[in-house]
Design a protein around this motif. Structure first.
Motif, PDB file in Angstrom:
ATOM      1  N   ARG A 102      28.967  73.359  94.022  1.00 43.22           N
ATOM      2  CA  ARG A 102      30.336  72.872  93.863  1.00 43.22           C
ATOM      3  C   ARG A 102      31.212  73.594  94.882  1.00 43.22           C
ATOM      4  NH1 ARG A 102      32.198  69.740  90.360  1.00 43.22           N
ATOM      5  NH2 ARG A 102      30.531  70.078  88.882  1.00 43.22           N
ATOM      6  N   ASP A 153      34.509  69.261  94.422  1.00 41.80           N
ATOM      7  CA  ASP A 153      33.450  68.261  94.601  1.00 41.80           C
ATOM      8  C   ASP A 153      32.077  68.866  94.371  1.00 41.80           C
ATOM      9  OD1 ASP A 153      35.266  66.309  95.267  1.00 41.80           O
ATOM     10  OD2 ASP A 153      34.860  66.366  97.426  1.00 41.80           O
ATOM     11  N   LYS A 154      31.200  68.083  93.749  1.00 38.24           N
ATOM     12  CA  LYS A 154      29.793  68.451  93.599  1.00 38.24           C
ATOM     13  C   LYS A 154      29.089  67.955  94.862  1.00 38.24           C
ATOM     14  CE  LYS A 154      26.200  68.224  90.122  1.00 38.24           C
ATOM     15  NZ  LYS A 154      25.844  67.648  88.829  1.00 38.24           N
ATOM     16  N   GLU A 187      26.167  65.566 101.600  1.00 41.93           N
ATOM     17  CA  GLU A 187      26.804  64.473 100.862  1.00 41.93           C
ATOM     18  C   GLU A 187      27.551  65.002  99.655  1.00 41.93           C
ATOM     19  OE1 GLU A 187      24.325  61.719  98.378  1.00 41.93           O
ATOM     20  OE2 GLU A 187      22.703  62.754  99.429  1.00 41.93           O
ATOM     21  N   VAL A 188      28.557  64.230  99.285  1.00 40.19           N
ATOM     22  CA  VAL A 188      29.328  64.507  98.067  1.00 40.19           C
ATOM     23  C   VAL A 188      28.680  63.719  96.945  1.00 40.19           C
ATOM     24  CG1 VAL A 188      31.579  64.309  96.961  1.00 40.19           C
ATOM     25  CG2 VAL A 188      31.435  64.867  99.397  1.00 40.19           C
ATOM     26  N   MET A 189      28.409  64.386  95.855  1.00 38.25           N
ATOM     27  CA  MET A 189      27.729  63.774  94.716  1.00 38.25           C
ATOM     28  C   MET A 189      28.755  63.420  93.634  1.00 38.25           C
ATOM     29  SD  MET A 189      24.479  64.447  95.687  1.00 38.25           S
ATOM     30  CE  MET A 189      23.511  64.241  94.249  1.00 38.25           C
ATOM     31  N   GLY A 190      28.398  62.455  92.775  1.00 41.02           N
ATOM     32  CA  GLY A 190      29.218  62.167  91.613  1.00 41.02           C
ATOM     33  C   GLY A 190      28.958  63.229  90.549  1.00 41.02           C
ATOM     34  N   GLU A 191      29.757  63.263  89.532  1.00 36.59           N
ATOM     35  CA  GLU A 191      29.582  64.244  88.460  1.00 36.59           C
ATOM     36  C   GLU A 191      28.225  64.108  87.777  1.00 36.59           C
ATOM     37  OE1 GLU A 191      31.280  66.964  87.463  1.00 36.59           O
ATOM     38  OE2 GLU A 191      32.425  66.587  89.288  1.00 36.59           O
ATOM     39  N   ASP A 192      27.676  62.904  87.787  1.00 29.53           N
ATOM     40  CA  ASP A 192      26.366  62.686  87.139  1.00 29.53           C
ATOM     41  C   ASP A 192      25.207  62.978  88.090  1.00 29.53           C
ATOM     42  OD1 ASP A 192      26.755  60.591  88.829  1.00 29.53           O
ATOM     43  OD2 ASP A 192      26.259  59.014  87.366  1.00 29.53           O
ATOM     44  N   THR A 215      24.765  61.531  91.157  1.00 29.11           N
ATOM     45  CA  THR A 215      24.452  60.420  92.049  1.00 29.11           C
ATOM     46  C   THR A 215      25.391  60.453  93.258  1.00 29.11           C
ATOM     47  OG1 THR A 215      25.939  58.944  90.864  1.00 29.11           O
ATOM     48  CG2 THR A 215      23.628  58.951  90.173  1.00 29.11           C
ATOM     49  N   PRO A 216      24.928  59.954  94.408  1.00 26.60           N
ATOM     50  CA  PRO A 216      25.782  59.953  95.609  1.00 26.60           C
ATOM     51  C   PRO A 216      26.963  59.018  95.475  1.00 26.60           C
ATOM     52  CG  PRO A 216      23.506  59.351  96.164  1.00 26.60           C
ATOM     53  CD  PRO A 216      23.593  59.510  94.677  1.00 26.60           C
TER      54      PRO A 216
END
Length: 146
Positions: A7, A57-58, A138-143, A145-146
């Motif tokens: 993060r 951001d994750k 890459e920036v990932m979603g909270e779950d 996923t990209p």
């Protein structure tokens, strides 16, 4: 290639400070000096922000395997190599001065080890060169996923 999820805690120019879990690959690799510890005690290291991540951001972070191997040799191999050279030099010097080769070998070996550690300490900031820094890919979603 070593990949991990972290993060972003801070942005500084084109670099980001990424917090990873202590048990993760990036936290254990030893490539980067820990810049600061957050309140939770998680390692925070500097990475190139190629994905334009923002604080909070994750992100997915990568370190090239070749970079990992070069840094590992420098951090671990150099002191050991200088210790062995020092021990061999100690045996040679002991023969020249008719001293105990065991004692001289140990003294010169520790001297070589100390020189190796000193070199790493003096050149540790070279590890912040761009080629040695992890990269945010890459920036990932909270779950996750990209």
């Amino acid at each position: 290639m070593i990949e991990d999820i972290g993060r972003v805690v801070k942005i500084a120019g084109d670099k980001a400070f990424v917090e990873v879990e202590r048990g993760s690959a990036c936290a254990q690799c030893g490539l980067q000096e820990v810049e600061e510890l957050t309140a939770g005690g998680k390692p925070v290291f500097e990475a190139i922000n190629m994905a334009n991540a923002k604080p909070g951001d994750k992100v997915k972070v990568q370190v090239q395997s070749v970079t990992y191997m070069k840094a590992s040799f420098f951090i671990y191999g150099l002191p050991v190599l200088l210790m062995l050279i020092g021990a061999m030099l100690g045996v040679y010097v002991a023969g020249e001065f008719n001293k105990s080769s065991d004692i001289m070998s140990v003294l010169f070996g520790f001297g070589g080890l100390a020189v190796g550690i000193l070199i790493i300490y003096l050149f540790r900031k070279r590890g912040t060169r761009r080629e040695y820094l992890p990269v945010i890919v890459e920036v990932m979603g909270e779950d996750g996923t990209p």
